[in-house]
Scaffold this motif. Structure first.
Motif, PDB file in Angstrom:
ATOM      1  N   ARG A 181      -0.908 -14.686  -0.383  1.00  0.00           N
ATOM      2  CA  ARG A 181      -1.289 -14.072  -1.935  1.00  0.00           C
ATOM      3  C   ARG A 181      -1.517 -12.323  -1.574  1.00  0.00           C
ATOM      4  O   ARG A 181      -1.564 -11.563  -2.474  1.00  0.00           O
ATOM      5  N   ILE A 182      -2.206 -11.780  -0.250  1.00  0.00           N
ATOM      6  CA  ILE A 182      -1.686  -9.937  -0.331  1.00  0.00           C
ATOM      7  C   ILE A 182      -0.297  -9.887  -0.218  1.00  0.00           C
ATOM      8  O   ILE A 182      -0.315  -9.399  -1.288  1.00  0.00           O
ATOM      9  N   PHE A 183       0.803 -10.835  -0.098  1.00  0.00           N
ATOM     10  CA  PHE A 183       1.892 -10.541  -0.722  1.00  0.00           C
ATOM     11  C   PHE A 183       2.741 -10.007  -2.032  1.00  0.00           C
ATOM     12  O   PHE A 183       3.025  -9.651  -2.503  1.00  0.00           O
ATOM     13  N   ASP A 184       1.557 -11.171  -2.292  1.00  0.00           N
ATOM     14  CA  ASP A 184       1.714 -11.553  -4.391  1.00  0.00           C
ATOM     15  C   ASP A 184       1.748 -10.188  -4.425  1.00  0.00           C
ATOM     16  O   ASP A 184       1.742  -9.578  -6.174  1.00  0.00           O
ATOM     17  N   GLU A 185      -0.609 -10.108  -4.443  1.00  0.00           N
ATOM     18  CA  GLU A 185      -0.824  -9.089  -4.863  1.00  0.00           C
ATOM     19  C   GLU A 185      -1.001  -7.688  -4.370  1.00  0.00           C
ATOM     20  O   GLU A 185      -1.127  -6.562  -5.766  1.00  0.00           O
ATOM     21  N   VAL A 186      -0.321  -7.423  -3.441  1.00  0.00           N
ATOM     22  CA  VAL A 186       0.352  -5.562  -3.047  1.00  0.00           C
ATOM     23  C   VAL A 186       1.741  -5.431  -2.331  1.00  0.00           C
ATOM     24  O   VAL A 186       2.561  -5.843  -1.011  1.00  0.00           O
ATOM     25  N   ALA A 187       2.075  -5.303  -3.836  1.00  0.00           N
ATOM     26  CA  ALA A 187       4.271  -4.885  -3.072  1.00  0.00           C
ATOM     27  C   ALA A 187       4.030  -3.728  -2.378  1.00  0.00           C
ATOM     28  O   ALA A 187       5.471  -4.386  -1.419  1.00  0.00           O
ATOM     29  N   ALA A 188       3.502  -3.142  -1.305  1.00  0.00           N
ATOM     30  CA  ALA A 188       3.577  -1.719  -0.890  1.00  0.00           C
ATOM     31  C   ALA A 188       4.024  -2.535   0.787  1.00  0.00           C
ATOM     32  O   ALA A 188       3.661  -1.828   1.469  1.00  0.00           O
ATOM     33  N   ILE A 189       2.874  -3.738   1.179  1.00  0.00           N
ATOM     34  CA  ILE A 189       2.718  -4.229   2.245  1.00  0.00           C
ATOM     35  C   ILE A 189       4.241  -5.086   2.605  1.00  0.00           C
ATOM     36  O   ILE A 189       4.696  -6.156   2.237  1.00  0.00           O
ATOM     37  N   VAL A 191      -3.003   1.615   0.405  1.00  0.00           N
ATOM     38  CA  VAL A 191      -3.658   0.252  -0.252  1.00  0.00           C
ATOM     39  C   VAL A 191      -4.564   0.243   0.112  1.00  0.00           C
ATOM     40  O   VAL A 191      -5.645   0.356   0.675  1.00  0.00           O
ATOM     41  N   ASP A 192      -5.803  -0.520  -1.097  1.00  0.00           N
ATOM     42  CA  ASP A 192      -6.868  -0.901  -0.730  1.00  0.00           C
ATOM     43  C   ASP A 192      -7.411  -1.362  -0.514  1.00  0.00           C
ATOM     44  O   ASP A 192      -7.213  -2.567  -0.421  1.00  0.00           O
ATOM     45  N   TYR A 193      -7.925  -1.053   0.923  1.00  0.00           N
ATOM     46  CA  TYR A 193      -8.696  -2.254   2.058  1.00  0.00           C
ATOM     47  C   TYR A 193     -10.227  -3.051   1.281  1.00  0.00           C
ATOM     48  O   TYR A 193     -10.334  -4.346   2.129  1.00  0.00           O
ATOM     49  N   VAL A 194     -10.971  -2.515   0.731  1.00  0.00           N
ATOM     50  CA  VAL A 194     -11.330  -3.511  -0.179  1.00  0.00           C
ATOM     51  C   VAL A 194     -11.006  -4.716  -0.928  1.00  0.00           C
ATOM     52  O   VAL A 194     -11.384  -5.989  -1.085  1.00  0.00           O
ATOM     53  N   LEU A 195      -9.933  -4.536  -1.342  1.00  0.00           N
ATOM     54  CA  LEU A 195      -9.317  -5.874  -2.109  1.00  0.00           C
ATOM     55  C   LEU A 195      -9.301  -6.393  -1.377  1.00  0.00           C
ATOM     56  O   LEU A 195      -8.092  -7.850  -1.337  1.00  0.00           O
ATOM     57  N   LEU A 196      -7.518  -6.515   0.686  1.00  0.00           N
ATOM     58  CA  LEU A 196      -7.678  -7.153   0.881  1.00  0.00           C
ATOM     59  C   LEU A 196      -8.448  -7.375   1.116  1.00  0.00           C
ATOM     60  O   LEU A 196      -8.740  -9.094   1.795  1.00  0.00           O
ATOM     61  N   ASN A 197      -9.746  -7.393   1.835  1.00  0.00           N
ATOM     62  CA  ASN A 197     -11.283  -8.010   2.499  1.00  0.00           C
ATOM     63  C   ASN A 197     -11.331  -9.009   1.120  1.00  0.00           C
ATOM     64  O   ASN A 197     -11.878 -10.284   1.670  1.00  0.00           O
TER      65      ASN A 197
END
Length: 119
Positions: free
Chosen positions: A81-89, A51-57
């Motif tokens: 939005r995080i759930f929508d954009e990052v399937a691995a979480i 998971v790219d923490y730059v994207l999370l920030n």
């Protein structure tokens, strides 16, 4: 499995029920914790496997820019939005703190914390 934490993301935002809060703004601190599988990336050493923490920030900062009356609303938008954009979480724990809130007392911060699991 593993945990990725972003601690004390600082923003200046305009949330609150008072008209003045929407005009003056306040300092905020956000703590984000996500649960994901880190085994593959720990072996591959490849950003595409984690998971790219730059994207999370970026998600946190962008959502904090959108005014809301309640911190709960902001937190909900960030989580969704995080759930929508990052399937691995698989799980998100998020704390949003308004620093030095205008509540008529000497209070360092007011914090709401939410935890959500992927359905």
């Amino acid at each position: 499995m593993g945990i990725i934490k972003l601690k004390n993301i600082r923003t200046y935002s305009y949330h609150g029920c008072l008209i003045e809060e929407g005009k003056i703004g306040s300092d905020y601190a956000i703590d984000l914790e996500v649960k994901t599988d880190l085994r593959k990336s720990s072996i591959s050493d490849n950003l595409e496997d984690t998971v790219d923490y730059v994207l999370l920030n970026q998600i946190v900062v962008e959502e904090m820019e959108i005014r809301a009356n309640l911190l709960e609303q902001v937190a909900h938008r960030i989580i969704k939005r995080i759930f929508d954009e990052v399937a691995a979480i698989s799980r998100i724990t998020l704390a949003v703190s308004k620093l030095n809130p205008p509540i008529g007392g000497d209070v360092e911060a007011v914090t709401i914390e939410m935890e959500e699991y992927r359905n």
